[in-house]
Enzyme design. Sequence first.
Site, PDB file in Angstrom:
ATOM      1  N   ASN A 132       2.074 -12.961   1.947  1.00  0.00           N
ATOM      2  CA  ASN A 132       1.673 -12.379   3.235  1.00  0.00           C
ATOM      3  C   ASN A 132       0.168 -12.156   3.144  1.00  0.00           C
ATOM      4  OD1 ASN A 132       1.166 -10.864   5.493  1.00  0.00           O
ATOM      5  ND2 ASN A 132       2.278  -9.034   4.790  1.00  0.00           N
TER       6      ASN A 132
ATOM      7  N   LYS B 128      -1.845 -11.279   5.373  1.00  0.00           N
ATOM      8  CA  LYS B 128      -2.369 -10.241   6.280  1.00  0.00           C
ATOM      9  C   LYS B 128      -3.616 -10.792   6.987  1.00  0.00           C
ATOM     10  CE  LYS B 128      -0.135  -6.878   3.382  1.00  0.00           C
ATOM     11  NZ  LYS B 128      -0.052  -5.544   2.827  1.00  0.00           N
TER      12      LYS B 128
ATOM     13  N   HIS C 258       6.814  -5.650   9.910  1.00  0.00           N
ATOM     14  CA  HIS C 258       6.088  -5.172   8.729  1.00  0.00           C
ATOM     15  C   HIS C 258       5.641  -3.727   8.950  1.00  0.00           C
ATOM     16  CE1 HIS C 258       2.969  -4.737   5.705  1.00  0.00           C
ATOM     17  NE2 HIS C 258       3.550  -5.732   5.057  1.00  0.00           N
TER      18      HIS C 258
ATOM     19  N   GLU D 249       2.974  -2.261   8.384  1.00  0.00           N
ATOM     20  CA  GLU D 249       1.636  -2.110   8.988  1.00  0.00           C
ATOM     21  C   GLU D 249       1.711  -2.290  10.499  1.00  0.00           C
ATOM     22  OE1 GLU D 249      -0.379  -4.916   6.464  1.00  0.00           O
ATOM     23  OE2 GLU D 249      -0.102  -3.550   4.763  1.00  0.00           O
TER      24      GLU D 249
ATOM     25  N   GLU E  38      10.552  -3.192   1.510  1.00  0.00           N
ATOM     26  CA  GLU E  38       9.176  -2.862   1.159  1.00  0.00           C
ATOM     27  C   GLU E  38       8.952  -1.357   1.286  1.00  0.00           C
ATOM     28  OE1 GLU E  38       6.377  -6.460   1.461  1.00  0.00           O
ATOM     29  OE2 GLU E  38       6.343  -5.405   3.373  1.00  0.00           O
TER      30      GLU E  38
ATOM     31  N   GLY F 112       0.279  -2.255  -1.392  1.00  0.00           N
ATOM     32  CA  GLY F 112      -1.176  -2.227  -1.539  1.00  0.00           C
ATOM     33  C   GLY F 112      -1.692  -1.089  -2.388  1.00  0.00           C
TER      34      GLY F 112
ATOM     35  N   SER G 141       3.201  -4.318  -4.091  1.00  0.00           N
ATOM     36  CA  SER G 141       2.450  -4.440  -5.347  1.00  0.00           C
ATOM     37  C   SER G 141       3.112  -5.374  -6.365  1.00  0.00           C
ATOM     38  CB  SER G 141       2.191  -3.058  -5.966  1.00  0.00           C
ATOM     39  OG  SER G 141       1.405  -2.266  -5.079  1.00  0.00           O
TER      40      SER G 141
END
Length: 245
Positions: A12, A14, A99, A101, A168, A174, A207
């Site tokens: 991904n 991003k 996701h 985010e 996730e 991250g 991660s």
Amino acid sequence: MGTLRQIVLAGNWKMHMTQAETRAYIDSFKPHLSNLHPARQVLLCVPFTDLTAALEATANSPIKIGAQNIHWEEKGAFTGEISAAMLSEMGVQFAIVGHSERREYFGETDETVNKRLLAAQAAGITPILCVGESKATRDAGKTEAWIVRQLDEDLVGVDQSNLIIAYEPIWAIGTGDTCDSGEANRIIGLIRSKLTHQDVPIQYGGSVKPANVDEIMSQPEIDGALVGGASLTPDGFARIVNYQV
Ligand code: PGA
């Protein structure tokens, strides 16, 4: 048994990479796939603006290309959005949906996540549904209830034979703070127990990196990884897709 399920290793990106960077990345990534295990599907989820370059550069390779979001309407006055038909026409076969985010920064709800999943499937695109709990939810002991509720709301009417799920945990994304692999395995087992279709590939994300992928992928319930930061270098992502168990 886990051996029958497809393994899916997805990058991904991003909001990273220009078209020129996309071509350079794929040129140096492709040679690493010459001995790819045949049961493994490798996927790069790239920004919309990189889709053409990525599709061209991966033609005649085992790499599949995905988008990072999808709108639920077929067309209309939705400035800045991209429909499923626009993506499938290009040859895009996958799209990340929901996701954390998108949920956190762009106001996506379980209701819109559900609509996006349905729109993707209607266009023949396989969605990767992301679910996961925040640190506060985990600390409050409510992880299981949170995940089960997300699945209940997100999967209404969804065809589980054309679906990937990524677990996730938000606190692991991250941060370098990977979820313990045994705990990720436990939650993924919980997710599977709530599905009607037992062959849905369920990834872990948060991660994942070359140093921990072997341990993560040795867990029996974990069918792959959704990889952000460590997918941004061809060498690092190559080590991940060629994980050793
Ligand atoms: P990360 O991101 O690998 O950088 O933690 C994972 C993701 O957000 O899908």
